[in-house]
Write a protein that holds these residues in place. Structure first.
Motif, PDB file in Angstrom:
ATOM      1  N   PRO A 136      13.152  -0.426  -6.353  1.00 55.41           N
ATOM      2  CA  PRO A 136      13.950  -1.284  -6.178  1.00 55.41           C
ATOM      3  C   PRO A 136      13.173  -2.802  -6.031  1.00 55.41           C
ATOM      4  N   THR A 137      13.917  -3.903  -6.527  1.00 55.11           N
ATOM      5  CA  THR A 137      13.468  -5.193  -6.589  1.00 55.11           C
ATOM      6  C   THR A 137      13.465  -5.738  -5.020  1.00 55.11           C
ATOM      7  N   ASP A 138      14.374  -5.369  -4.296  1.00 58.23           N
ATOM      8  CA  ASP A 138      14.422  -5.750  -2.835  1.00 58.23           C
ATOM      9  C   ASP A 138      13.525  -5.043  -1.850  1.00 58.23           C
ATOM     10  N   GLY A 139      12.912  -4.008  -2.379  1.00 54.91           N
ATOM     11  CA  GLY A 139      11.922  -3.270  -1.367  1.00 54.91           C
ATOM     12  C   GLY A 139      12.787  -2.466  -0.484  1.00 54.91           C
ATOM     13  N   SER A 140      14.165  -2.102  -0.796  1.00 55.56           N
ATOM     14  CA  SER A 140      14.893  -1.187   0.153  1.00 55.56           C
ATOM     15  C   SER A 140      14.576   0.360  -0.237  1.00 55.56           C
ATOM     16  N   VAL A 141      15.163   1.369   0.178  1.00 57.96           N
ATOM     17  CA  VAL A 141      15.124   2.685  -0.004  1.00 57.96           C
ATOM     18  C   VAL A 141      15.768   2.876  -1.224  1.00 57.96           C
ATOM     19  N   PRO A 142      15.234   3.579  -2.311  1.00 58.87           N
ATOM     20  CA  PRO A 142      15.729   3.681  -3.562  1.00 58.87           C
ATOM     21  C   PRO A 142      16.947   4.626  -3.464  1.00 58.87           C
TER      22      PRO A 142
ATOM     23  N   VAL B 121       5.465  12.050  -3.164  1.00 59.02           N
ATOM     24  CA  VAL B 121       4.783  11.600  -4.321  1.00 59.02           C
ATOM     25  C   VAL B 121       5.240  10.410  -5.001  1.00 59.02           C
ATOM     26  N   ASN B 122       6.355  10.459  -5.157  1.00 64.43           N
ATOM     27  CA  ASN B 122       7.279   9.278  -6.025  1.00 64.43           C
ATOM     28  C   ASN B 122       7.009   7.938  -5.219  1.00 64.43           C
ATOM     29  N   LEU B 123       7.237   7.891  -3.733  1.00 66.77           N
ATOM     30  CA  LEU B 123       7.291   6.847  -3.408  1.00 66.77           C
ATOM     31  C   LEU B 123       5.777   6.028  -2.986  1.00 66.77           C
ATOM     32  N   ASP B 124       4.906   7.045  -3.223  1.00 64.73           N
ATOM     33  CA  ASP B 124       3.382   6.387  -3.110  1.00 64.73           C
ATOM     34  C   ASP B 124       3.219   5.669  -4.577  1.00 64.73           C
ATOM     35  N   ALA B 125       3.783   6.373  -5.758  1.00 61.33           N
ATOM     36  CA  ALA B 125       3.651   5.907  -6.936  1.00 61.33           C
ATOM     37  C   ALA B 125       4.404   4.378  -7.083  1.00 61.33           C
ATOM     38  N   TRP B 126       5.578   4.560  -6.662  1.00 62.18           N
ATOM     39  CA  TRP B 126       6.530   3.193  -6.850  1.00 62.18           C
ATOM     40  C   TRP B 126       5.967   2.215  -5.889  1.00 62.18           C
ATOM     41  N   SER B 127       5.462   2.511  -4.696  1.00 62.42           N
ATOM     42  CA  SER B 127       4.726   1.350  -4.026  1.00 62.42           C
ATOM     43  C   SER B 127       3.575   0.699  -4.511  1.00 62.42           C
ATOM     44  N   LYS B 128       2.895   1.260  -5.627  1.00 65.01           N
ATOM     45  CA  LYS B 128       1.878   0.607  -6.175  1.00 65.01           C
ATOM     46  C   LYS B 128       2.396  -0.238  -7.545  1.00 65.01           C
ATOM     47  N   ALA B 129       3.766  -0.181  -7.808  1.00 63.09           N
ATOM     48  CA  ALA B 129       4.356  -0.866  -8.743  1.00 63.09           C
ATOM     49  C   ALA B 129       4.602  -2.278  -8.511  1.00 63.09           C
ATOM     50  N   TYR B 130       4.699  -2.595  -7.123  1.00 63.10           N
ATOM     51  CA  TYR B 130       4.747  -4.110  -6.665  1.00 63.10           C
ATOM     52  C   TYR B 130       3.776  -5.065  -6.832  1.00 63.10           C
ATOM     53  N   GLU B 131       3.681  -6.018  -7.366  1.00 62.77           N
ATOM     54  CA  GLU B 131       2.701  -7.105  -7.301  1.00 62.77           C
ATOM     55  C   GLU B 131       2.288  -7.741  -6.260  1.00 62.77           C
ATOM     56  N   ASP B 132       3.579  -7.873  -5.263  1.00 62.67           N
ATOM     57  CA  ASP B 132       3.454  -8.360  -4.100  1.00 62.67           C
ATOM     58  C   ASP B 132       3.132  -7.443  -2.973  1.00 62.67           C
ATOM     59  N   ILE B 133       1.790  -7.632  -2.325  1.00 66.54           N
ATOM     60  CA  ILE B 133       1.602  -6.503  -1.364  1.00 66.54           C
ATOM     61  C   ILE B 133       2.313  -6.270  -0.261  1.00 66.54           C
TER      62      ILE B 133
ATOM     63  N   LEU C 131       5.777  -7.067  -0.112  1.00 66.54           N
ATOM     64  CA  LEU C 131       6.979  -6.585  -0.632  1.00 66.54           C
ATOM     65  C   LEU C 131       6.571  -4.942  -0.799  1.00 66.54           C
ATOM     66  N   SER C 132       5.344  -4.611  -0.992  1.00 59.88           N
ATOM     67  CA  SER C 132       5.007  -3.094  -0.905  1.00 59.88           C
ATOM     68  C   SER C 132       5.201  -2.669   0.326  1.00 59.88           C
ATOM     69  N   CYS C 133       4.579  -3.307   1.335  1.00 63.20           N
ATOM     70  CA  CYS C 133       4.520  -3.077   2.676  1.00 63.20           C
ATOM     71  C   CYS C 133       5.987  -2.832   3.304  1.00 63.20           C
ATOM     72  N   LEU C 134       6.882  -3.625   2.796  1.00 61.83           N
ATOM     73  CA  LEU C 134       8.226  -3.603   3.289  1.00 61.83           C
ATOM     74  C   LEU C 134       8.897  -2.581   2.754  1.00 61.83           C
ATOM     75  N   PHE C 135       8.587  -2.160   1.474  1.00 61.97           N
ATOM     76  CA  PHE C 135       9.030  -0.993   0.884  1.00 61.97           C
ATOM     77  C   PHE C 135       8.732   0.313   1.495  1.00 61.97           C
ATOM     78  N   MET C 136       7.652   0.362   1.859  1.00 59.27           N
ATOM     79  CA  MET C 136       6.979   1.716   2.688  1.00 59.27           C
ATOM     80  C   MET C 136       7.635   1.674   3.933  1.00 59.27           C
ATOM     81  N   MET C 137       7.684   0.743   4.557  1.00 60.58           N
ATOM     82  CA  MET C 137       8.251   0.425   5.842  1.00 60.58           C
ATOM     83  C   MET C 137       9.668   1.129   5.806  1.00 60.58           C
TER      84      MET C 137
END
Length: 643
Positions: free
Chosen positions: A387-393, A448-460, A462-468
């Protein structure tokens, strides 16, 4: 007065019935006597034939035989008279006294059978006697009288024989009236338990005279019509929906609960009653007959339409939602299994059994195929974008909720039963705990999908927000079926990761904002110019606006987590900003044009971050929730179809 009149009517009816019974008894005795005499006649006439053929008997002996023939012929005439006496009883409708009417019908049958078997035979005998006497030169007055008597009886028998055909019409008319009465009793008694014995008596009489087919047709027509009326009292239009509409299970799924309730109602409260009634009414005829009637009534009720609805669901495209709907259907069928075996076990119900078996096969095979493919479905989602907003897919929320449903008390027992059946059909051995293992594999693939999706963000950040967000989502599964399955250590790990990524997000995103406003204590003197205050304030405003604009489109789904993050930001930024603005105001009197936000406005802006999208009324739109569910399910289905 009315009471006395009722007593008088009752007494009159009693006398009428007694007279009718006495008359019927007398007629029955006459028929029995005539039958015995005719049998005796048959034996004696054989000896007469022998005597006349060889012409060895004396005229006296022949006279004795002639007397016997004439007496027996008179007995036949007596039977004819009994038939005519019975005619009177058939002028009344069976409704008046059905038992007597049926009894008289039986007597009429016996009388006509006796006449049919003997009248032609007696006529032949009389012809033989008459011709014999004409061939002889007879001067004996007694013989002459016998000749004349035989001639008169012969003529009367001819007339009676023709009348017998008419009496056959009387019997047909009696049967027609019985059929009409059968129809009336069924029509006037929705639940005809009180008149079952009357229906049985009519059925038995008509069956004895090869008129059962018409009787069965009447029964099926009336009871089938009654069953249809009961079915039409509820809205069953969904059973006739076009097959194409079954592809949208979010629409068709809303009807499955109704379908289960209506099918249970039809089987337990409609068809079971018809089954018992058919059995009672046609009990003496045989099971094959009443099962044939029941099968036709069941089909008239629409049982095949119910089964076809379930088959249409089973034949629709594979979808994770479809698994739940198939389990709903299986639950209904399993609950009705004993009733189905009881009601539809006869040869006449073969079509219903075949359609039911096909439905069960479709449900079990369809549910099994979808369930075994679930981990692979999740894995195939890996190349998709987060998701572009970093929320839970949406698909993550959907899958975890979905797994909770599969593990819940509503679905797990039936899922286990379906899998046992499906595995046995494949000649394999069912292993206990296979459901839990499959759910564990699904959750593992999501991680495993979440780890792969977190690496798709260019903004680190936003990636942290996504994993949080996602670690918080998994931690919140505590107390659910999935959380209990995965265990405390798994939940604690997600809690630790949630806190770790929260700290990382705060440090990477907001930590360098506050130092812009911090002025070293040794510089807080007259050496700090107004221009320095303005530059720092402008720099803060630019940095804050940049972060606020970018993160105002980010989301934190969990309310507690969202409030905690905003609280940390407010506590880390607002006090410093408030102090800086105060110092600025003291240093630069009457110059507030560079103060873009007050401390309160700044706090309100921070607290407004990360909110879910709201409708104009401030609530999450129901259509948005449905849309998310459809979207997640569609993603899931597309991967299933790709397998």
């Amino acid at each position: 007065m009315a009471h006395m009149e009722a007593i008088e009517n009752f007494e009159a009816a009693r006398k009428c019935l007694q007279t009718s019974l006495e008359k019927s008894t007398a007629i029955a005795s006459a028929l029995d006597e005539s039958g015995s005499r005719l049998e005796l006649l048959n034996q004696r006439f054989r000896s007469l034939e022998d005597a006349t053929s060889v012409q060895k008997c004396s005229l006296v002996d022949i006279g004795d035989h002639i007397d016997t023939v004439l007496c027996s012929a008179a007995a036949v005439l007596k039977v004819f008279e009994a038939v005519h006496e019975l005619e009177e009883s058939f002028l009344a409708h069976p409704t008046c006294d059905l038992c007597t009417y049926i009894s008289n019908t039986k007597k009429l049958e016996e009388a006509l059978k006796l006449l049919t078997d003997n009248s032609r035979l007696v006529l032949g005998w009389l012809h033989g006697v008459f011709e014999f006497l004409l061939d002889k030169t007879i001067t004996n007055e007694r013989c002459v009288l016998n000749v004349r008597k035989s001639l008169r009886i012969l003529q009367e028998l001819k007339v009676m024989e023709e009348g017998a055909r008419g009496d056959g019409g009387l019997l047909t008319s009696a049967f027609d009236r019985l059929e009409t009465e059968f129809h009336r009793l069924l029509m006037e008694n929705t639940l005809p338990d009180s008149v079952t014995h009357k229906l049985q008596a009519i059925v038995e009489r008509l069956h004895a005279n090869h008129r059962l087919d018409k009787c069965k047709s009447i029964y099926v027509e009336v009871r089938g019509m009654n069953a249809r009326k009961c079915a039409e009292s509820i809205d069953l239009s969904y059973l006739e929906m076009p097959t194409a509409e079954f592809e949208d299970l979010h629409v068709i799924g809303s009807y499955i609960d109704q379908w289960g309730q209506h099918l249970e109602l039809a089987v337990k409260h409609l068809l079971e009653i018809e089954y018992k009634l058919c059995s009672n009414v046609f009990e003496k005829i045989g099971q094959e007959t009443w099962m044939e009637c029941f099968a036709k009534i069941a089909i008239d009720t629409g049982i095949l339409s119910f089964l076809q609805f379930g088959s249409n669901v089973a034949a629709s495209k594979n979808d994770p939602i479809k698994l739940l709907k198939l389990l709903d259907i299986f639950r209904v069928l399993d609950g009705l299994r004993l009733k189905f075996n009881q009601l539809f076990n006869g040869k006449a119900c073969e079509e219903i059994r075949i359609v039911t078996k096909d439905l069960v096969n479709g449900v079990v095979n369809g549910a099994g195929e979808i369930f075994w493919q679930l981990p692979a479905q999740v894995k195939l989602l890996r190349p998709s974008s987060p998701p572009t907003d970093g929320s839970v897919p949406r698909v993550v929320s959907f899958v975890t909720d979905y797994c909770n449903q599969l593990l819940g008390d509503t679905y797990r027992p039936h899922l286990t039963q379906v899998l046992k059946i499906h595995i046995s059909w494949r000649k394999e051995v069912y292993e206990e705990g296979i459901v839990f293992t499959q759910i564990y594999n699904i959750i593992k693939e999501i991680a495993v999908n979440l780890d792969a999706w977190s690496k798709a963000y260019e903004d680190i950040t936003l990636s942290c927000l996504f994993m949080m967000n996602n670690h918080c989502h998994f931690y919140n599964l505590r107390g659910t079926a999935v959380g209990n399955l995965m265990g405390d250590s798994w939940l604690r790990a997600h809690e630790e990761y949630k806190d770790y990524y929260a700290a990382l997000y705060l440090r990477n995103s907001w930590e360098n904002l506050v130092p812009i406003l911090v002025v070293r204590k040794d510089l807080l003197s007259s050496s700090v110019t107004a221009q320095d205050f303005v530059q720092r304030l402008n720099a803060f405003n630019v940095a804050f606006d940049e972060r606020y604009k970018k993160q105002s489109n980010w989301a934190i789904s969990d309310e507690v987590l969202r409030e905690n993050i905003c609280k940390h930001l407010v506590e880390g930024i607002v006090p410093t900003y408030r102090a800086y603005v105060k110092n600025y105001s003291l240093s630069i009197e009457n110059d507030a044009k560079h103060i873009k936000y007050s401390a309160q406005i700044l706090e309100n802006m921070i607290r407004s971050l990360f909110q879910p999208k709201l409708s104009k009324y401030g609530r999450i739109k129901q259509t948005d929730l449905i849309g998310k569910l459809k979207y997640a399910s569609k993603q899931f289905r597309s991967t299933l179809n790709a397998l």
